[in-house]
Write a protein that holds these residues in place. Structure first.
Motif, PDB file in Angstrom:
ATOM      1  N   LYS B  47       0.847  -1.202   0.000  1.00 25.79           N
ATOM      2  CA  LYS B  47       0.000   0.000   0.000  1.00 25.79           C
ATOM      3  C   LYS B  47       0.878   1.246   0.000  1.00 25.79           C
ATOM      4  CE  LYS B  47      -3.575  -2.397   2.481  1.00 25.79           C
ATOM      5  NZ  LYS B  47      -4.036  -2.687   3.838  1.00 25.79           N
ATOM      6  N   PHE B  48       0.529   2.143  -0.870  1.00 26.04           N
ATOM      7  CA  PHE B  48       1.284   3.381  -1.004  1.00 26.04           C
ATOM      8  C   PHE B  48       0.412   4.593  -0.700  1.00 26.04           C
ATOM      9  CE2 PHE B  48       3.115   0.477  -4.194  1.00 26.04           C
ATOM     10  CZ  PHE B  48       4.463   0.536  -3.884  1.00 26.04           C
ATOM     11  N   LEU B  49       1.004   5.521   0.012  1.00 31.07           N
ATOM     12  CA  LEU B  49       0.391   6.839   0.113  1.00 31.07           C
ATOM     13  C   LEU B  49       1.225   7.701  -0.835  1.00 31.07           C
ATOM     14  CD1 LEU B  49      -1.595   8.750   1.593  1.00 31.07           C
ATOM     15  CD2 LEU B  49       0.200   9.144   3.284  1.00 31.07           C
ATOM     16  N   VAL B  50       0.602   8.227  -1.847  1.00 25.74           N
ATOM     17  CA  VAL B  50       1.363   8.946  -2.877  1.00 25.74           C
ATOM     18  C   VAL B  50       0.780  10.332  -3.117  1.00 25.74           C
ATOM     19  CG1 VAL B  50       2.090   6.848  -4.072  1.00 25.74           C
ATOM     20  CG2 VAL B  50      -0.054   7.962  -4.719  1.00 25.74           C
ATOM     21  N   ASP B  51       1.582  11.168  -3.745  1.00 28.98           N
ATOM     22  CA  ASP B  51       1.105  12.528  -3.978  1.00 28.98           C
ATOM     23  C   ASP B  51       0.034  12.589  -5.062  1.00 28.98           C
ATOM     24  OD1 ASP B  51       2.863  11.901  -5.991  1.00 28.98           O
ATOM     25  OD2 ASP B  51       3.902  13.846  -5.989  1.00 28.98           O
ATOM     26  N   ARG B  52       0.175  11.716  -6.067  1.00 29.12           N
ATOM     27  CA  ARG B  52      -0.834  11.743  -7.129  1.00 29.12           C
ATOM     28  C   ARG B  52      -1.438  10.353  -7.295  1.00 29.12           C
ATOM     29  NH1 ARG B  52       1.013  13.459 -12.179  1.00 29.12           N
ATOM     30  NH2 ARG B  52       3.010  12.523 -11.665  1.00 29.12           N
ATOM     31  N   CYS B  53      -2.485  10.177  -6.540  1.00 32.17           N
ATOM     32  CA  CYS B  53      -3.109   8.883  -6.387  1.00 32.17           C
ATOM     33  C   CYS B  53      -3.711   8.324  -7.690  1.00 32.17           C
ATOM     34  CB  CYS B  53      -4.180   9.075  -5.335  1.00 32.17           C
ATOM     35  SG  CYS B  53      -4.933   7.612  -4.838  1.00 32.17           S
ATOM     36  N   ASP B  54      -4.458   9.154  -8.402  1.00 35.40           N
ATOM     37  CA  ASP B  54      -5.125   8.688  -9.621  1.00 35.40           C
ATOM     38  C   ASP B  54      -4.120   8.304 -10.702  1.00 35.40           C
ATOM     39  OD1 ASP B  54      -7.551   9.015  -8.409  1.00 35.40           O
ATOM     40  OD2 ASP B  54      -7.833  11.064  -9.170  1.00 35.40           O
ATOM     41  N   GLU B  55      -3.040   9.079 -10.802  1.00 30.77           N
ATOM     42  CA  GLU B  55      -1.997   8.760 -11.781  1.00 30.77           C
ATOM     43  C   GLU B  55      -1.317   7.439 -11.425  1.00 30.77           C
ATOM     44  OE1 GLU B  55      -2.605  11.728 -10.632  1.00 30.77           O
ATOM     45  OE2 GLU B  55      -2.133  13.305 -12.089  1.00 30.77           O
ATOM     46  N   ALA B  56      -1.056   7.255 -10.128  1.00 31.84           N
ATOM     47  CA  ALA B  56      -0.411   6.016  -9.680  1.00 31.84           C
ATOM     48  C   ALA B  56      -1.298   4.826 -10.017  1.00 31.84           C
ATOM     49  CB  ALA B  56      -0.161   6.078  -8.180  1.00 31.84           C
ATOM     50  N   PHE B  57      -2.587   4.967  -9.719  1.00 31.52           N
ATOM     51  CA  PHE B  57      -3.552   3.902  -9.982  1.00 31.52           C
ATOM     52  C   PHE B  57      -3.580   3.557 -11.470  1.00 31.52           C
ATOM     53  CE2 PHE B  57      -7.832   2.439 -11.031  1.00 31.52           C
ATOM     54  CZ  PHE B  57      -8.014   1.421 -10.102  1.00 31.52           C
ATOM     55  N   ALA B  58      -3.690   4.591 -12.296  1.00 34.17           N
ATOM     56  CA  ALA B  58      -3.787   4.381 -13.749  1.00 34.17           C
ATOM     57  C   ALA B  58      -2.513   3.752 -14.300  1.00 34.17           C
ATOM     58  CB  ALA B  58      -4.078   5.710 -14.446  1.00 34.17           C
ATOM     59  N   ALA B  59      -1.349   4.222 -13.819  1.00 38.48           N
ATOM     60  CA  ALA B  59      -0.086   3.708 -14.352  1.00 38.48           C
ATOM     61  C   ALA B  59       0.083   2.229 -14.015  1.00 38.48           C
ATOM     62  CB  ALA B  59       1.084   4.513 -13.781  1.00 38.48           C
ATOM     63  N   LEU B  60      -0.254   1.859 -12.780  1.00 39.45           N
ATOM     64  CA  LEU B  60      -0.110   0.454 -12.371  1.00 39.45           C
ATOM     65  C   LEU B  60      -1.102  -0.431 -13.103  1.00 39.45           C
ATOM     66  CD1 LEU B  60       0.437   1.058  -8.573  1.00 39.45           C
ATOM     67  CD2 LEU B  60       2.061  -0.074 -10.107  1.00 39.45           C
ATOM     68  N   ARG B  61      -2.291   0.059 -13.259  1.00 33.96           N
ATOM     69  CA  ARG B  61      -3.338  -0.697 -13.928  1.00 33.96           C
ATOM     70  C   ARG B  61      -2.949  -0.946 -15.398  1.00 33.96           C
ATOM     71  NH1 ARG B  61      -8.075  -2.532 -12.076  1.00 33.96           N
ATOM     72  NH2 ARG B  61      -8.977  -3.557 -13.854  1.00 33.96           N
ATOM     73  N   GLN B  62      -2.421   0.113 -15.983  1.00 37.05           N
ATOM     74  CA  GLN B  62      -2.037   0.015 -17.389  1.00 37.05           C
ATOM     75  C   GLN B  62      -0.925  -1.011 -17.592  1.00 37.05           C
ATOM     76  OE1 GLN B  62       0.436   2.446 -19.488  1.00 37.05           O
ATOM     77  NE2 GLN B  62      -0.353   1.266 -21.225  1.00 37.05           N
ATOM     78  N   LYS B  63      -0.079  -1.169 -16.578  1.00 35.59           N
ATOM     79  CA  LYS B  63       1.001  -2.164 -16.661  1.00 35.59           C
ATOM     80  C   LYS B  63       0.512  -3.557 -16.251  1.00 35.59           C
ATOM     81  CE  LYS B  63       4.538   0.375 -17.900  1.00 35.59           C
ATOM     82  NZ  LYS B  63       5.222   0.149 -19.170  1.00 35.59           N
ATOM     83  N   GLY B  64      -0.784  -3.688 -16.067  1.00 30.00           N
ATOM     84  CA  GLY B  64      -1.347  -5.010 -15.797  1.00 30.00           C
ATOM     85  C   GLY B  64      -1.387  -5.415 -14.330  1.00 30.00           C
ATOM     86  N   PHE B  65      -1.100  -4.484 -13.431  1.00 29.00           N
ATOM     87  CA  PHE B  65      -1.163  -4.844 -12.008  1.00 29.00           C
ATOM     88  C   PHE B  65      -2.599  -4.809 -11.512  1.00 29.00           C
ATOM     89  CE2 PHE B  65       3.287  -3.729 -12.328  1.00 29.00           C
ATOM     90  CZ  PHE B  65       3.868  -4.748 -11.585  1.00 29.00           C
ATOM     91  N   THR B  66      -2.853  -5.636 -10.505  1.00 31.81           N
ATOM     92  CA  THR B  66      -4.157  -5.628  -9.877  1.00 31.81           C
ATOM     93  C   THR B  66      -4.111  -4.591  -8.756  1.00 31.81           C
ATOM     94  OG1 THR B  66      -4.362  -7.937 -10.396  1.00 31.81           O
ATOM     95  CG2 THR B  66      -5.869  -7.080  -8.746  1.00 31.81           C
ATOM     96  N   VAL B  67      -4.876  -3.534  -8.940  1.00 33.32           N
ATOM     97  CA  VAL B  67      -4.795  -2.393  -8.030  1.00 33.32           C
ATOM     98  C   VAL B  67      -6.162  -2.055  -7.481  1.00 33.32           C
ATOM     99  CG1 VAL B  67      -3.272  -0.388  -7.914  1.00 33.32           C
ATOM    100  CG2 VAL B  67      -3.758  -1.380 -10.127  1.00 33.32           C
TER     101      VAL B  67
END
Lengths: 430, 144
Positions: B47-67
């Motif tokens: 679990k990450f607390l990040v500055d730009r949550c939506d971008e992090a979510f989209a980037a991981l999802r796009q790389k095929g991660f289950t987020v």
């Protein structure tokens, strides 16, 4: 709806009379033209005249897949090579391939059975079939192709894989029915979901013909709900033409086996003796109409049983139950017999579980089930994953009577197969 | 509402997973402020607390991660003996069960923060506020 109502609803008495006549002429045909059968029949002192009733089939020799390999390439050919118009082979996983020959009449016969199958499920002219089986030496795609053309469907010979293109074809040409394996159907459902394509809203799919790998009724329901189609179970094997040997009608309650083309027996896989009527065992098939390569009593290794009650659709050809396993697939783990399909059935009944799974046997009889989570089930909580993993272990243990180790994996971790899926990996040191 | 979002990733417990995931975040220009990892024998949830949550979510999802995005509360804990007890006691007395928690103390500002996951997040927020415990909003939590 019927493609050939006369044959499909022939009375049992007439059907059996026809079977006996065809069995005798098949025996006569191979005894004359195939040295392999000549020798086997001579050893038993048999001729066509030895077949007085259908029960006498038990006096005939079995044909095994080893026999097909040993006689490769031309050993079981029963006609002049010039009369063969098509070759198919079946590779299997080990050793030499098996060769299957079709005469002009055989190709037409196989197509005719597919025509019966398709019409029985309620498709016809105007339907668009996307055929996602492998075109080539494998019988799966071509036999379906010919049958569908015969009925007058528009066939898209898409072949397997390339989901992007499959999806495009479905959208652009309004595919209404498709033919594929259960594993690819599930993969495709996932693929469409990821692309934001809702099959019910964006596609015209109505029906799917799913075969080439055994699968459970739970998997069928999963495909039906994910893709918004009715799924019809299709049974076939290359040695018996390929698809179209047995197929479900609109009632989806077991598959009608075309008994004017094939004579069915169910035997104990260990002894080869017939099992009592209606009980489960290995299916043995004899071709009754084939010219180029008739096969007597082929040991399919597929485990099923015959449904004894008539079908409400009115067809007199008896139904077989969903294949519960391959005699070769049976695993013995810690002294318990189990089939991979049992494991699949349990996994697919759990909504939080995804589509892919693998069964590994390692070390000294350890059963490990690797399974993917359904993408939508992840809520970020590790406790929920741990609980799910525990639930899978418990459900499997209750069903199999063996406690497996379960490894829950993120979606997409297991490799996707576009042909027949390899699911069992036996690396035991026994 | 003082809920803030964390990005949770479901990953296999195998060599290099953390490196692959953090590379995706780095490439997306996402800054990680806080991370927790829970693992079992075969898998883990990071679990990450990040500055730009939506971008992090989209980037991981796009790389095929289950987020998945999860809601958490960031509670400012008085940095003194009994500080964490006060928070825990408030939640206990109001029958709010904490599913997951992690805490950190910021050196620079001498502040302690507890991140908690609960089933009924609205209720947790209500009882904590009533007790005059301070909840940090996303902006504030990310500035620590």
């Amino acid at each position: 709806m019927f493609w050939d109502k006369e044959w499909e609803t022939l009375s049992r008495a007439e059907l059996e009379q026809w079977q006996l006549r065809r069995l005798r002429s098949t025996v006569q045909h191979v005894a004359r033209h195939v040295p392999f059968y000549q020798q086997k029949c001579a050893e038993r002192g048999l001729g066509a005249r030895a077949i007085l009733s259908l029960k006498d089939i038990r006096r005939l020799p079995f044909t095994t897949r080893e026999d097909l390999r040993a006689t490769y390439p031309f050993g079981l050919l029963a006609v002049d090579r010039a009369d063969v118009i098509r070759l198919h082979t079946s590779s299997g996983t080990t050793g030499k391939p098996k060769a299957m020959f079709f005469s002009k009449k055989d190709v037409a016969g196989a197509a005719d059975l597919i025509a019966r199958c398709l019409v029985m499920t309620g498709v016809g002219r105007g339907d668009v079939l996307q055929n996602m089986m492998t075109y080539g030496l494998f019988t799966g795609a071509l036999v379906m192709h010919y049958g569908a053309e015969k009925v007058g469907l528009m066939v898209i010979p898409a072949g397997p894989g390339n989901s992007e293109r499959q999806c495009l074809l479905m959208q652009d040409f309004r595919t209404t029915v498709f033919h594929t394996t259960p594993s690819y159907a599930l993969y495709l459902a996932q693929f469409l979901k990821e692309r934001g394509i809702d099959p019910r809203r964006d596609l015209s799919l109505r029906k799917a013909y799913i075969g080439a790998e055994p699968y459970s009724d739970e998997t069928r329901r999963k495909i039906e709900s994910a893709l918004g189609v009715k799924v019809y179970n299709s049974y076939g094997l290359s040695e018996m033409n390929g698809p179209g040997v047995a197929f479900e009608c609109e009632h989806q309650q077991g598959m009608h086996l075309w008994e004017d083309h094939f004579l069915i027996e169910i035997v104990d896989p260990a002894t080869g003796n017939p099992v009592p009527d209606g009980e489960e065992g290995e299916m043995v098939l004899t071709t009754l109409r084939r010219e180029a390569m008739p096969i007597l009593r082929y040991r399919t290794r597929d485990i099923t049983s015959v449904i004894r009650t008539p079908c409400p659709c009115g067809r007199t050809h008896r139904r077989i139950r969903r294949i519960t396993g391959r005699a070769d697939d049976m695993l013995i783990v810690r002294g318990v017999n189990l089939y991979p399909q049992q494991i699949e059935r349990v996994l697919m009944s759990l909504p939080a579980v995804g589509h892919s799974y693998q069964i590994h046997l390692e070390g000294l009889d350890e059963l490990i089930v690797k399974v993917e989570l359904a993408d939508a089930s992840f809520d970020g909580r590790v406790e929920h994953l741990v609980n799910l993993q525990r639930e899978i272990v418990e459900r499997l243990r209750a069903d199999l009577l063996v406690k497996p180790r379960v490894e829950l994996l993120p979606p997409g971790s297991l490799p996707v197969s576009e042909g027949k899926a390899k699911r069992v990996f036996d690396k035991r040191i026994l | 509402m003082s809920t803030i979002k964390e990005v949770a990733v479901f990953a296999e417990n195998k060599l290099g997973q953390m490196a692959i995931i953090t590379k995706v975040l780095a490439d997306a220009g996402v800054n990680i402020r806080w991370v927790t990892i829970a693992t079992t024998e075969t898998f883990g949830v990071i679990k990450f607390l990040v500055d730009r949550c939506d971008e992090a979510f989209a980037a991981l999802r796009q790389k095929g991660f289950t987020v998945s995005l999860i809601d958490v509360l960031a509670i400012e804990v008085p940095d003194k003996p009994g500080g964490l007890f006060e928070v825990a006691d408030t939640l206990r007395k109001n029958a709010v069960n904490v599913e997951n928690a992690s805490g950190f103390v910021t050196q620079s500002q001498k502040r302690a923060v507890l991140l908690i996951e609960v089933k009924d997040i609205d209720r947790a927020e209500q009882v904590l506020k009533k007790k005059r415990l301070r909840l940090l909003g996303a902006d504030e939590a990310l500035k620590l």
